[in-house]
Design a protein around this motif. Structure first.
Motif, short mmCIF file in Angstrom:
data_model
loop_
_atom_site.label_atom_id
_atom_site.label_comp_id
_atom_site.label_asym_id
_atom_site.label_seq_id
_atom_site.Cartn_x
_atom_site.Cartn_y
_atom_site.Cartn_z
N MET A 153 0.83 -1.20 0.00
CA MET A 153 0.00 0.00 0.00
C MET A 153 0.87 1.25 0.00
O MET A 153 0.50 2.29 -0.55
N GLY A 212 -3.83 5.70 1.02
CA GLY A 212 -4.72 4.61 0.65
C GLY A 212 -6.13 5.09 0.43
O GLY A 212 -6.68 5.85 1.22
N PRO A 248 -6.65 -1.78 2.72
CA PRO A 248 -5.49 -2.57 2.31
C PRO A 248 -5.59 -4.03 2.72
O PRO A 248 -4.91 -4.88 2.17
N SER A 297 -7.15 -7.81 3.24
CA SER A 297 -8.06 -8.81 2.71
C SER A 297 -8.20 -9.93 3.73
O SER A 297 -7.49 -9.94 4.74
N GLY A 343 -2.99 -6.71 5.41
CA GLY A 343 -2.73 -6.05 4.14
C GLY A 343 -1.85 -6.85 3.21
O GLY A 343 -1.06 -7.70 3.64
N SER A 369 -9.03 -5.68 -0.77
CA SER A 369 -8.17 -4.68 -1.39
C SER A 369 -8.26 -4.72 -2.91
O SER A 369 -7.97 -3.73 -3.58
N THR A 375 -14.71 0.18 -1.31
CA THR A 375 -13.82 0.84 -2.26
C THR A 375 -14.00 2.35 -2.16
O THR A 375 -14.98 2.85 -1.60
N GLN A 397 -4.24 -4.46 -5.18
CA GLN A 397 -4.49 -3.15 -4.59
C GLN A 397 -4.63 -2.07 -5.65
O GLN A 397 -5.44 -1.15 -5.51
N ALA A 412 -7.08 0.72 -4.29
CA ALA A 412 -6.75 0.91 -2.88
C ALA A 412 -5.55 1.84 -2.70
O ALA A 412 -5.49 2.60 -1.73
#
Length: 346
Positions: free
Chosen positions: A52, A118, A122, A124, A208, A228, A236, A302, A307
């Motif tokens: 990220m 970001g 970030p 998941s 992340g 992400s 989002t 990402q 992201a």
């Protein structure tokens, strides 16, 4: 997790849990240029190395900050401890979860937000390889089915006050379930969560990129919900990671902050327009030794999910979605929250 490089570490005792953060002796003085080099040095509190942060890391390592006579030092401080470090004078800026400055404002302490890092979550969600087989689900299964499977199962996160925890609660709500179905296990760090997944002490965990993709490549876990990567549209275009400073630093260093944002913007543009070069550099300098394809998949997820911020200026719509997310998950938001977003109030 072999091969993932760490930032310089600094211990910070006080974090934002209860009560107002207090200053420890920094007046946010103007940073003067070095007489010999002409550079102005900024110490930046940042969490663990993450894709990220590709833009800011690339800007540091490839002379983009130097082009603007800026020298950067990154110091690893997790959570709201980064904000405490700016108050105490240990750092000048903090890359931090966007909820932290808003929460601090609720407690009476302002931290102007000067840039975005970001623009999407970030983290998941992973499950153990065994749980994936037991679920009978597929990558394309709807969120409600995935969350129903996770209801009441041990779920590892770094902190009960971290964005992963609030994200999990929100996804239970989106699935039409109760956030009480979230069986939280606070494990202190992404490394702790990965260890718990590997030993099967937890069924799920969130962290992340590229950690989920690397764990999947190593065979003991499966990427379950690719937040992400944009799998959950409601998460989002939501401001998640920002650069914050003290009010004194903001007032005394406006030109330096403007130059910092110019450099950051150049690097953010390269993350999207020259991705193969940036990704290769990020892997070689920060993740070498980890499965390369997994690391590159993580940063690509990402990027595809938006992201990683594309510009340093805070998107007002993303800030609004942050506030809506905080309210939906029971986090207090002051009515005057916009005052700390300098791009919105300017």
């Amino acid at each position: 997790m072999r091969g993932i490089y760490r930032l310089t570490s600094l211990a910070v005792g006080a974090v934002l849990v209860a009560g107002v953060l207090t200053a420890c002796g920094d007046d946010g003085a103007t940073i003067q240029a070095d007489a010999q080099t002409g550079n102005r040095k900024i110490r930046i509190a940042a969490p663990f190395i993450s894709t990220m942060n590709s833009a800011v890391l690339y800007a540091q390592g490839n002379g983009i900050f130097a082009k603007y006579n800026i020298e950067t030092e990154f110091i690893e401080i997790n959570g709201a401890g980064g904000l405490q470090a700016t108050l105490g004078g240990s750092t000048d800026m903090a890359i931090t979860s966007s909820v932290n400055p808003v929460a601090a404002l609720e407690q009476g302490q302002e931290f102007p937000i000067v840039a975005q890092i970001g623009n999407g979550f970030p983290e998941s969600v992973l499950v153990t390889a065994d749980a994936w087989k037991q679920s009978g689900l597929t990558d394309a299964s709807p969120l409600k089915d995935k969350m129903a499977f996770l209801a009441g199962k041990a779920w590892g996160v770094s902190s009960p006050q971290g964005s992963s925890s609030y994200m999990a609660k929100y996804m239970f709500q989106l699935a039409g379930l109760s956030d009480k179905d979230f069986k939280i296990n606070s494990l202190g760090s992404a490394t702790g969560t990965l260890a718990a997944l590997k030993s099967k002490k937890v069924v799920a965990g969130s962290m992340g990129s590229p950690y989920p993709q690397v764990a999947e490549a190593e065979g003991y876990a499966k990427l379950f919900i690719n937040v992400s990567g944009g799998e959950v549209p409601e998460l989002t275009n939501t401001l998640t990671s920002v650069v914050a400073v003290t009010p004194q630093f903001y007032q005394n260093n406006k030109q330096l902050i403007a130059d910092f944002k110019k450099a950051l913007g150049e690097a953010q543009k390269l993350v999207y327009e020259n991705s193969s070069v940036v990704d290769e550099w990020i892997y070689t300098n920060h993740f070498k030794g980890s499965p390369k394809e997994a690391v590159l998949a993580g940063v690509n997820d990402q990027r595809e999910g938006g992201a990683i911020a594309k510009t340093p200026d805070v998107d007002p719509a993303a800030a609004e979605r942050l506030v809506n997310f905080m309210k939906a998950t029971g986090q207090p938001v002051p009515d005057d929250w916009r005052k700390i977003f300098v791009d919105i109030t300017a």
